[in-house]
Design a protein around this motif. Structure first.
Motif, mmCIF file in Angstrom:
data_model
loop_
_atom_site.group_PDB
_atom_site.id
_atom_site.type_symbol
_atom_site.label_atom_id
_atom_site.label_comp_id
_atom_site.label_asym_id
_atom_site.label_seq_id
_atom_site.Cartn_x
_atom_site.Cartn_y
_atom_site.Cartn_z
ATOM 1 N N LEU A 47 0.860 -1.198 0.000
ATOM 2 C CA LEU A 47 0.000 0.000 0.000
ATOM 3 C C LEU A 47 0.894 1.246 0.000
ATOM 4 N N PRO A 48 1.632 1.438 -1.114
ATOM 5 C CA PRO A 48 2.630 2.521 -1.111
ATOM 6 C C PRO A 48 2.029 3.911 -0.919
ATOM 7 N N ASP A 49 0.760 4.090 -1.293
ATOM 8 C CA ASP A 49 0.176 5.435 -1.204
ATOM 9 C C ASP A 49 -0.503 5.695 0.139
ATOM 10 N N VAL A 50 -0.463 4.714 1.012
ATOM 11 C CA VAL A 50 -1.203 4.855 2.273
ATOM 12 C C VAL A 50 -0.278 5.316 3.388
ATOM 13 N N GLY A 51 -0.676 6.366 4.072
ATOM 14 C CA GLY A 51 0.056 6.804 5.259
ATOM 15 C C GLY A 51 -0.782 6.501 6.483
ATOM 16 N N THR A 52 -0.577 7.267 7.557
ATOM 17 C CA THR A 52 -1.411 7.093 8.743
ATOM 18 C C THR A 52 -2.741 7.778 8.505
ATOM 19 N N THR A 53 -3.846 7.133 8.892
ATOM 20 C CA THR A 53 -5.165 7.689 8.603
ATOM 21 C C THR A 53 -5.330 9.078 9.234
ATOM 22 N N ILE A 54 -6.060 9.925 8.534
ATOM 23 C CA ILE A 54 -6.261 11.314 8.954
ATOM 24 C C ILE A 54 -6.893 11.384 10.340
ATOM 25 N N THR A 76 -6.358 9.458 12.936
ATOM 26 C CA THR A 76 -5.298 9.332 13.932
ATOM 27 C C THR A 76 -4.453 10.598 13.951
ATOM 28 N N VAL A 77 -4.133 11.104 12.772
ATOM 29 C CA VAL A 77 -3.282 12.292 12.665
ATOM 30 C C VAL A 77 -3.942 13.485 13.359
ATOM 31 N N MET A 78 -5.205 13.735 13.056
ATOM 32 C CA MET A 78 -5.854 14.934 13.600
ATOM 33 C C MET A 78 -6.174 14.781 15.081
ATOM 34 N N SER A 79 -6.571 13.580 15.502
ATOM 35 C CA SER A 79 -6.847 13.397 16.937
ATOM 36 C C SER A 79 -5.569 13.573 17.741
ATOM 37 N N ARG A 80 -4.448 13.093 17.202
ATOM 38 C CA ARG A 80 -3.165 13.238 17.901
ATOM 39 C C ARG A 80 -2.790 14.721 17.992
ATOM 40 N N LEU A 81 -2.958 15.433 16.868
ATOM 41 C CA LEU A 81 -2.619 16.868 16.839
ATOM 42 C C LEU A 81 -3.500 17.640 17.836
ATOM 43 N N ALA A 82 -4.792 17.268 17.878
ATOM 44 C CA ALA A 82 -5.712 17.929 18.808
ATOM 45 C C ALA A 82 -5.239 17.716 20.249
ATOM 46 N N GLN A 83 -4.821 16.510 20.535
ATOM 47 C CA GLN A 83 -4.366 16.192 21.894
ATOM 48 C C GLN A 83 -3.097 16.973 22.240
ATOM 49 N N GLU A 84 -2.150 16.979 21.289
ATOM 50 C CA GLU A 84 -0.883 17.688 21.533
ATOM 51 C C GLU A 84 -1.115 19.167 21.824
ATOM 52 N N HIS A 85 -2.115 19.745 21.153
ATOM 53 C CA HIS A 85 -2.339 21.196 21.284
ATOM 54 C C HIS A 85 -3.532 21.516 22.166
ATOM 55 N N ALA A 110 -10.487 19.826 13.042
ATOM 56 C CA ALA A 110 -11.469 19.363 12.052
ATOM 57 C C ALA A 110 -10.746 18.499 11.027
ATOM 58 N N ILE A 111 -11.519 17.870 10.158
ATOM 59 C CA ILE A 111 -10.932 16.990 9.139
ATOM 60 C C ILE A 111 -10.914 17.715 7.783
ATOM 61 N N PRO A 112 -9.757 17.725 7.107
ATOM 62 C CA PRO A 112 -9.707 18.273 5.746
ATOM 63 C C PRO A 112 -10.185 17.217 4.742
ATOM 64 N N PRO A 113 -11.317 17.428 4.078
ATOM 65 C CA PRO A 113 -11.885 16.367 3.228
ATOM 66 C C PRO A 113 -11.049 16.007 1.999
ATOM 67 N N SER A 114 -10.048 16.812 1.654
ATOM 68 C CA SER A 114 -9.242 16.466 0.470
ATOM 69 C C SER A 114 -8.606 15.079 0.618
#
Ligand code: PMP
Ligand code: GLN
Length: 380
Positions: free
Chosen positions: A7-14, A16-25, A343-347
């Motif tokens: 799955l070369p085009d797959v990173g960490t799901t948004i 997880t990314v946004m919830s982590r960022l929300a927690q950090e800040h 929030a989630i960026p829908p792009s």
């Protein structure tokens, strides 16, 4: 050791990314979709009751009979579909697992799968792991409807599967009776399967009826209809869902399910079976969330964010083009780190990162949380 990614085009799901960022800040987290209010204590007592009663070993592979029975009864009552609990209902570890099983059951190498974008992020990786080919169709902006002529043109002899999602995450769009007619016409008697991701079936607003595939025998005879208890009972962390499909399809579905997870959490299945007898709990969910949608929209009226129509789900799309022309991923990040609302960026739900300058906000939150978030958003 290097590994060639499947799955070369797959990173960490948004999420997880946004919830982590929300927690950090320390930001108010309206990104990942989950309620911040408590689960019905009665449901928790029921889980404890079944744990104490010794229901702690493997459940039957297909799911606890009482739960499959309750699901079949609900489906009959709401959608008029006669579903066999023995052969046509399978309980899974969340809708995510059910989606993976259904896709794996039918997609063969080179098969084409119609996917409407923006699309929930688990569909494409499951198609890719099965060497299927996603064929993308963009929902029209800003009403996010399906252009059925485009679907008709996208079909080929290799089309194997169409994945639908209504009520739709992230847009809040719902399929209407004319969509179901168009779908039936487009598919005709071709050997094309359908997945109905209907996890928000009970979260639909303004007294509109949910257009389940199960209402349409011509469609349900080729469909896997998937739902999730996580959305209905405010228990996203418990990860129990289910799939309804005709026996031949369920048989193939179960072949994957039994070697992916084998079975799902036993005491929770018993607890859901019992609480499903209180029909008002799922029947009142729509008005519960409609009140939250209306509250969130009203609070944001004075802001420069513009609410797009939200007809179902617990997500509100907000157009921010009056504020900035920043790309949505950058603005979502800045909103979290500088202003304290995530929030989630829908792009991220488009294969080519379409950006309409909107963000997705989850309103499955306490009134106080929504108020605090709206206060911030109104100042931007
Ligand atoms: N489909 C859609 C459209 C969703 O929003 C979700 C929620 N995450 C899922 C599937 C997965 O549901 P579950 O948490 O039960 O795996
Ligand atoms: N369905 C939820 C959402 O859209 C989250 C799903 C997840 O975290 N995998 O926000």
């Amino acid at each position: 050791m290097n590994i060639e990614s499947k799955l070369p085009d797959v990173g960490t799901t948004i999420f997880t990314v946004m919830s982590r960022l929300a927690q950090e800040h320390n930001a108010i987290n309206l990104s990942q979709g989950f309620p911040d209010f408590d689960v019905n204590p009665e449901l928790i007592d029921l889980v404890a009751k079944y744990m104490r009663a010794g229901q702690n070993q493997y459940a039957p592979m297909q799911g606890v009979p009482a739960l499959r029975q309750a699901i079949a009864e609900k489906t009959g009552a709401l959608y008029g579909a006669s579903v066999g609990p023995e052969t046509e209902v399978t309980v899974t570890s969340g809708a995510t697992e059910a989606l993976h099983c259904a896709i794996s059951a039918v997609v063969r190498p080179g098969d084409e799968v119609i996917i409407f974008e923006p699309a929930f992020d688990s569909y494409v990786p499951a198609v890719s792991l099965n060497h299927g080919i996603p064929v993308y169709i963009t929902l029209t902006f800003p009403d996010y409807r399906i252009d059925w002529d485009q679907v008709h043109k996208a079909l080929s002899p290799k089309t194997r599967l169409i994945i639908l999602n209504s009520p739709h995450n992230p847009t809040g769009m719902i399929l209407q009776p004319e969509d179901m007619t168009a779908l039936a016409r487009v598919v005709g008697d071709q050997k094309i399967f359908i997945i109905g991701d209907e996890v928000y079936e009970h979260i639909i607003f303004d007294n509109v009826v949910h257009e389940s595939l199960l209402r349409y025998p011509d469609l349900s005879s080729k469909s896997f209809v998937i739902s999730s208890f996580g959305k209905t009972y405010h228990t996203t962390g418990w990860k129990i869902g289910y799939c309804i499909a005709p026996e031949a399809l369920s048989t193939e579905f179960r072949k994957v399910h039994q070697f992916l997870t084998f079975a799902s959490n036993t005491p929770i299945q018993y607890a859901y079976a019992e609480i499903m007898q209180k029909k008002e709990l799922y029947l009142n969910l729509a008005s519960f969330y409609q009140q939250k949608r209306d509250q969130f929209q009203a609070l944001l009226k004075p802001s420069r964010f513009k609410a797009l129509p939200c007809r179902g789900t617990y997500f509100q799309m907000l157009d921010y083009s009056a504020i900035t022309d920043e790309p949505n991923e950058i603005f979502a990040r800045r909103l979290t780190t500088e202003f304290g609302v995530a929030a989630i960026p829908p792009s991220v739900f488009y294969h080519n990162q379409d950006d309409n300058h909107v963000l997705r906000f989850c309103f499955a939150k306490k009134d106080q949380t929504l108020k605090e978030a709206a206060e911030i958003l109104c100042k931007i």
